[in-house]
Design an enzyme around this catalytic site. Sequence first.
Site, PDB file in Angstrom:
ATOM      1  N   GLU A  38      49.399  42.766  37.717  1.00 37.14           N
ATOM      2  CA  GLU A  38      49.023  41.750  36.727  1.00 37.14           C
ATOM      3  C   GLU A  38      47.572  42.020  36.257  1.00 37.14           C
ATOM      4  O   GLU A  38      46.733  42.466  37.056  1.00 37.14           O
ATOM      5  CB  GLU A  38      49.102  40.392  37.439  1.00 37.14           C
ATOM      6  CG  GLU A  38      48.752  39.178  36.609  1.00 37.14           C
ATOM      7  CD  GLU A  38      48.853  37.883  37.449  1.00 37.14           C
ATOM      8  OE1 GLU A  38      48.969  37.968  38.689  1.00 37.14           O
ATOM      9  OE2 GLU A  38      48.811  36.796  36.845  1.00 37.14           O
ATOM     10  N   LYS A 109      53.337  35.197  30.711  1.00 33.40           N
ATOM     11  CA  LYS A 109      53.570  34.427  31.942  1.00 33.40           C
ATOM     12  C   LYS A 109      53.796  32.946  31.629  1.00 33.40           C
ATOM     13  O   LYS A 109      52.953  32.308  30.984  1.00 33.40           O
ATOM     14  CB  LYS A 109      52.347  34.607  32.850  1.00 33.40           C
ATOM     15  CG  LYS A 109      52.459  33.988  34.229  1.00 33.40           C
ATOM     16  CD  LYS A 109      51.199  34.345  35.029  1.00 33.40           C
ATOM     17  CE  LYS A 109      51.275  33.917  36.472  1.00 33.40           C
ATOM     18  NZ  LYS A 109      50.060  34.295  37.228  1.00 33.40           N
ATOM     19  N   CYS A 142      53.706  37.508  38.582  1.00 34.31           N
ATOM     20  CA  CYS A 142      53.138  36.873  39.774  1.00 34.31           C
ATOM     21  C   CYS A 142      53.753  35.504  40.110  1.00 34.31           C
ATOM     22  O   CYS A 142      54.867  35.433  40.575  1.00 34.31           O
ATOM     23  CB  CYS A 142      51.617  36.804  39.653  1.00 34.31           C
ATOM     24  SG  CYS A 142      50.849  36.718  41.293  1.00 34.31           S
TER      25      CYS A 142
HETATM   26  C1  ACM Z   1      49.033  34.565  40.575  1.00 31.77           C
HETATM   27  O1  ACM Z   1      49.941  34.076  39.925  1.00 31.77           O
HETATM   28  N1  ACM Z   1      48.277  35.512  40.093  1.00 31.77           N
HETATM   29  C2  ACM Z   1      48.767  34.118  41.938  1.00 31.77           C
END
Ligand code: ACM
Length: 271
Positions: A38, A109, A142
């Site tokens: 990420e 995300k 993530c």
């Molecule tokens: C995250 O979502 N980077 C912990």
Amino acid sequence: MKIGYFQFRPLFGKVSHNLHKVVAKLSNAKADLIVLPELAFTGYYFKNRAEVKALAEDPGKSVTVDALTALCKKGKFRIVTGFTEKARGKYFNSALLIGPRGVEHTYRKIHLFNEETKWFDAGNIPLQVNKIGSARIGIMVCFDWAFPEVARSLALQGADIICHPANLVLGYCQQTMLTRCLENKVYAITTNRFGYDKRPQGNLRFTGRSQIVAPGGTLIHRAPSQREELFIMDIEPALARDKSITPLNEVLRDRRPEFYKVLTSKKGKKS
Ligand code: ACM
């Protein structure tokens, strides 16, 4: 099909340093698909949204994307990478699928973690599956791991492999992904980073232990916690098309969505 990850330690704010590191490491890689962490080029622990604005790139005008595209062309592979994305005045914690001709898909995300809610806009693009040769890949980022609906939505759209760029700070994800893979009978590549982002507001340590999990929920390979690792292995994506969990049960076919309607409502019971 050869799939893999590159676990490394991006330096905060040093985009060209991080890019050079990735290009140098992957320039002789023999693979079909490599997943990076990420926010792989900017680092993670932003102080505020202004810092995101200063470091984010528009993928259409990005030196980083151009270099990754050239890398994919040379190595005849695809990359899924975390990316700090600027798009028409909005800023997303995104993942790009990049191939020899450039960006093939952008995922933003949808479940922002903790202080990310102050720095980023929440994702606004539906979950989608993309083809790479005969394999179908889905992307999540993530903290999406904590919402089983994400992996399930990708599996229902036919994903064989879930590509999962991450910057993990909690200790639960790696183990949880075994369950995500078992309950959906898919592969998952979770690529984490290691090391710290040392910033004025504090230090954040990342947990490494990137991994590849098979459709039975078995761990095929896991990286060390605090070491760089490029790992590539052969898999058979078609194994993810067998959804049976007993001779008479399949994890997708046997769902009873009429009993889960609450999942698609915002309401839920207040705690
Ligand atoms: C995250 O979502 N980077 C912990």
